[in-house]
Scaffold this active site. Structure first.
Site, mmCIF file in Angstrom:
data_model
loop_
_atom_site.group_PDB
_atom_site.id
_atom_site.type_symbol
_atom_site.label_atom_id
_atom_site.label_comp_id
_atom_site.label_asym_id
_atom_site.label_seq_id
_atom_site.Cartn_x
_atom_site.Cartn_y
_atom_site.Cartn_z
ATOM 1 N N ASP A 190 0.838 -1.309 0.092
ATOM 2 C CA ASP A 190 -0.289 0.088 0.208
ATOM 3 C C ASP A 190 0.751 1.266 -0.285
ATOM 4 O O ASP A 190 0.129 1.958 -0.359
ATOM 5 C CB ASP A 190 -0.520 -0.072 1.556
HETATM 6 C C1 BGC Z 1 0.287 1.213 6.355
HETATM 7 C C2 BGC Z 1 0.335 -0.062 5.618
HETATM 8 C C3 BGC Z 1 -1.005 -0.009 5.582
HETATM 9 C C4 BGC Z 1 -1.716 0.731 4.421
HETATM 10 C C5 BGC Z 1 -3.042 1.269 5.057
HETATM 11 C C6 BGC Z 1 0.155 2.296 5.559
HETATM 12 O O1 BGC Z 1 -0.171 3.566 6.170
HETATM 13 O O2 BGC Z 1 2.100 1.596 6.626
HETATM 14 O O3 BGC Z 1 0.425 -1.350 6.302
HETATM 15 O O4 BGC Z 1 -1.575 -0.762 4.681
HETATM 16 O O5 BGC Z 1 -1.537 1.872 5.566
HETATM 17 O O6 BGC Z 1 -4.440 1.284 5.831
HETATM 18 C C1 NOJ Z 2 -0.831 -3.605 5.490
HETATM 19 C C2 NOJ Z 2 -2.503 -4.300 5.159
HETATM 20 O O1 NOJ Z 2 -2.775 -4.415 6.319
HETATM 21 C C3 NOJ Z 2 -2.271 -4.817 4.051
HETATM 22 O O2 NOJ Z 2 -2.870 -4.787 3.411
HETATM 23 C C4 NOJ Z 2 -1.155 -4.593 3.088
HETATM 24 O O3 NOJ Z 2 -0.594 -5.472 2.081
HETATM 25 C C5 NOJ Z 2 0.137 -4.465 4.111
HETATM 26 N N1 NOJ Z 2 0.099 -3.473 4.733
HETATM 27 C C6 NOJ Z 2 1.474 -3.843 3.088
HETATM 28 O O4 NOJ Z 2 1.522 -2.423 2.693
#
Ligand code: BGC
Ligand code: NOJ
Length: 828
Positions: free
Chosen positions: A494
């Site tokens: 993400d």
């Molecule tokens: C976090 C991710 C997460 C995303 C969506 C980001 O700030 O680092 O791990 O999946 O937000 O909530």
């Molecule tokens: C946490 C999120 O829940 C997941 O969907 C995502 O793939 C990882 N972070 C990596 O960014």
């Protein structure tokens, strides 16, 4: 340094110091009512949705940490203490917290008095039962008092911590005997209430927080009523309603007393909201009376120690059954306790709660993630396939007819979340994987015919198979200049946001798209993801397998041709010589390549590319695995990328905002470590697979709990990487796709017990020192007792397999209609 130990015979982790490096929590509840409980009894409860039906209040980001929960205070002639040490923090003579499967037992002793508190949410019950057993272990009679306390949340947890101008004037309660009811907003637009009760007469109560604390300047560590040994019998009227019972107890030497408290939730139908009469002992300031029939029935259900024991026994047997489906005995105790107990337990919790409520997820931020929930199913499907089926249909129903997906949906409404929207390039593929996993586990092909609507055609007649089809072709229909899938707003990572180009604080990397891409449909038509390409080639064969099973030969061949083409495109444009690149950015530049100054190699595409055998004939698989070992492997696991980004790369987005070594910027993101473990096992390198597994599997980090900080019985999302100051420090424990993927890695790839469409494959890839292992696997109605022997000490290779003494060609146990079968495998 350790703060406890595993008691495998009871399936418990036993914490023997309250001062753990971080609160170490457990989850109670499995269906509607859930509680989070730390080793000092901090935490909170909610019904189904941690935001919209929060029952008790909790303050995140508080100083000190974890202040707020359900507490018992004991005043033993002026010595005031809590069985779980906090919040008063009086040194205890002994302390123990046992986190088990759906229950937690906290025991404290002080001055010859023992208080053992068992917390659990019974099966099919919307409440937390708290059984307090007080025992006088001294030689003299003891008179003391016990106070309970729970602070109500005013239902919507988001509103509760922001809208004070209104909320401080809404609180309402009723008191009847030993039961305190929370009825804020009940008269008007709500039909639910909560209650806190004890199965004995009480000697006083409090329902107004500030009266309980005695002063608005007091904290939970210093309640004036407890200190004075005198409740104020307050009746809440706005401000912050609480529920506290006061009880005086006298115990002869050796004598025990059991008190059962219940913190419950109930809903009434609209026409039965109110009681006709006001009981004489009811304390209320209202003109109406809550209909308490449901609460009475709930209280009746667990008001004696015998009933509580039966509820606990039922809970235990539920977990025994769930954990009996897959069980192993390997030469490594740590593997056994992960596989047989804790990893499976965590998979159930992540399945239930997705990424919503933990000590790092506030319960108000996120609904159910499309990709998250699909991946959770991979680790959970063998436990309760019926619930997996229902979940798959719910998730698929939020998909659009062109194959795009809402990135999240709300568990209460089951509707896609418009705030976050869609266009995450990887989402559709995880559904192919999860539906295939469901069919491989159950053999239930009928799910493909199930009627599953599309979000943009809610009344149309569509099948699950159509959903898989649009998922597959969503990738094929959205390719970029190199024939690789468009990265869109983000893929699995993400934090790689190739269409953001954000330079203004407050723009969410997850939802903001730079206006320059608006005209192109919301994201760059140049940026491509090599990760999605590899996920596509890894997942695609399951779709082809499904089509073949259905006799759709032409469609299967067509899909296979797309997979082959993608592999070719990857080799032509995304293989960098020794590993696969990560992406092409919106400027058409390579990301995750030797040519880059930082972030030269990324973990994500590599495992799926290796398992898809992309470029295997040119040795791409082994070169790639060796590069991972060389550049990403470190003491505590595999970092996500290397070197870490030290600058802000506007064209990459959030990933480069984290200090090096944290989160997606070169943190050890345990979720994707599993993909490499799988790939190493797939490639036959069982020693390497096991090395990586044992670096991150919680039971193996127990000895370094002081460095690791988070619970040694569950995975966290992230461990500080080698560039971090806090190298090796865990964060974001519990709710992570790591649970499911490491369950897959150890059970299906290392131990090699893998459901396939036509049976149960057993093809281990283990450390060469192992003499073998045994496993019990219930599969499609039959039980298989599997013995794996490794006389030649190889990592991989099945020389012979017999089922009930008969030789079987290959390594797939054919489906048996029932019974118990002996399977013997000799590796070599
Ligand atoms: C976090 C991710 C997460 C995303 C969506 C980001 O700030 O680092 O791990 O999946 O937000 O909530
Ligand atoms: C946490 C999120 O829940 C997941 O969907 C995502 O793939 C990882 N972070 C990596 O960014």
């Amino acid at each position: 340094m350790k703060f406890g130990f595993f008691d495998d015979s009871k399936k418990e982790y036993v914490i023997n110091s309250p001062k753990t490096p971080y609160p170490w929590i457990n989850y109670l509840g499995n269906q509607g009512f859930f509680s989070l409980i730390s080793n000092t009894a901090g935490g909170y409860c909610f019904y189904k949705d941690a935001r919209l039906r929060r029952i008790t209040r909790y303050r995140y980001n508080n100083v000190p940490i974890d202040m707020g929960g359900r507490y018992f205070y004991i005043n033993d002639n002026g010595t005031i203490w809590n069985p779980g040490w906090s919040p008063v923090k009086t040194e205890l003579d002994s302390y123990e917290c046992r986190h088990g499967m759906g229950y937690t037992v906290i025991t404290g002793k002080k001055n010859g008095l023992k208080a053992e508190v068992t917390f659990f949410v019974p099966q099919n019950y919307d409440g937390e039962v708290q059984q307090v057993v007080l025992t006088n272990e001294s030689k003299e009679a003891k008179s003391f008092s016990i106070f309970s306390i729970a602070e109500w949340c005013l239902w919507d947890a988001q509103d509760d911590c922001t809208n004070f101008q209104r909320n401080f004037s809404t609180g309402r309660v009723e008191i009847e005997g030993s039961t305190i009811y929370h009825v804020t907003e009940y008269r008007d637009r709500r039909n639910h209430y909560a209650f806190y009760t004890v199965n004995d007469d009480i000697d006083g109560y409090d329902t107004d927080r500030d009266s309980f604390l005695g002063s608005i300047y007091n904290g939970w560590d210093n309640p004036a009523t407890v200190k004075a040994d005198k409740p104020s019998n307050s009746f809440a009227d706005g401000w912050s309603p609480v529920a506290s019972h006061y009880k005086k107890v006298t115990l002869a030497p050796g004598e025990s007393k059991t008190l059962i408290y219940i913190l419950g939730y109930a809903e009434n139908p609209q026409d039965k909201k109110f009681a006709a009469e006001k009981p004489a002992n009811l304390l209320t300031r209202e003109t109406w009376v809550l209909n308490k029939e449901k609460a009475y029935a709930m209280i009746e259900k667990y008001n004696t120690p015998e009933k509580v024991a039966a509820g606990l026994a039922e809970l235990r047997s539920t977990w025994e059954d769930l954990l009996s489906i897959f069980n192993v005995n390997t030469p490594d105790d740590k593997v056994n306790r992960m596989v047989n107990i804790w990893n499976q337990y965590q998979c159930m919790v992540t399945f239930n709660l997705s990424r919503s409520a933990s000590y790092f997820e506030s319960g108000i931020g996120r609904g159910m993630g499309f990709r998250d929930s699909n991946q959770d199913i991979l680790g959970f499907v063998h436990q309760i396939p019926e619930r997996a089926r229902e979940r798959l249909i719910d998730i698929a129903s939020t998909q659009l007819s062109d194959g795009g997906c809402y990135h999240q949906y709300q568990p209460l409404t089951k509707k896609g979340n418009a705030d976050i929207g869609g266009d995450f390039s990887d989402d559709p593929l995880w559904m192919i994987l999860s539906v295939a996993a469901y069919i491989k586990e159950t053999g239930d092909w009928s799910i493909l015919d199930a009627n599953v609507p599309f979000d943009d055609d809610p009344n149309g007649k569509h099948t699950m198979l159509e959903h898989l089809n649009v998922s597959f072709y969503h990738i094929v229909n959205n390719l970029g200049p190199h024939g690789l899938p468009l990265a869109m707003r983000a893929d699995w990572n993400d934090c790689i946001n190739l269409s953001c180009f954000s330079d203004t604080p407050g723009e969410s990397f997850q939802t903001y798209t730079n206006p320059k891409f608006k005209a192109e449909g919301g994201y760059s038509k140049i940026a491509e993801s090599a990760f999605v390409a590899a996920l596509f080639t890894y997942t695609g064969p399951a779709f082809v397998g499904i089509l073949e099973h259905l006799g759709k030969k032409d469609e299967a061949a067509k899909a296979q041709a797309e997979i082959d083409k993608m592999k070719k495109n990857v080799m032509e444009s995304a293989f960098d010589g020794d590993w696969f690149i990560r992406a092409y950015d919106a400027n058409g530049e390579k990301m995750g390549s030797k040519e880059c100054e930082e972030g030269k190699i990324f973990i994500e595409p590599q495992g799926f590319a290796v398992m898809s055998e992309i470029g295997k004939d040119q040795g791409a698989d082994i070169k790639t695995l060796n590069s991972i070992d060389k550049y990403l492997n470190c003491e505590f696991g595999l970092v996500l990328n290397n070197p870490a980004f030290t600058k802000y790369y506007i064209q990459y987005g959030e990933i480069s905002t984290y200090p090096g070594g944290y989160k997606e910027n070169a943190g050890i993101f345990t979720h994707n470590n599993a993909w490499i473990i799988c790939a190493e096992a797939y490639a036959g390198r069982g020693d390497k697979a096991f090395e990586y597994y044992s670096k991150i599997a919680p039971a193996f980090t127990e000895e370094t709990s002081d460095i690791h900080k988070t619970e040694p019985y569950v995975y966290g999302q992230m461990i500080g990487g080698k560039d971090a100051k806090n190298f090796g420090q865990g964060k974001n424990s519990w709710l992570t796709g790591t649970a499911a993927w490491n369950m897959v890695a150890i059970s299906q790839y290392i131990l090699g017990v893998q459901p396939v469409f036509d049976g149960l494959k057993v093809d281990p890839s283990i450390p060469h020192e192992w003499d073998g292992f045994t496993a019990v696997r219930k599969f499609r109605g039959a039980t298989f007792n599997i013995t794996v022997k490794n006389p030649s000490h190889v990592c991989k290779g099945v020389k012979t397999m017999t089922v009930d003494g008969k030789a079987v060609e290959g390594c797939v146990i054919p489906v048996c209609s029932g019974g118990t079968h002996e399977v013997e495998i000799v590796m070599g």
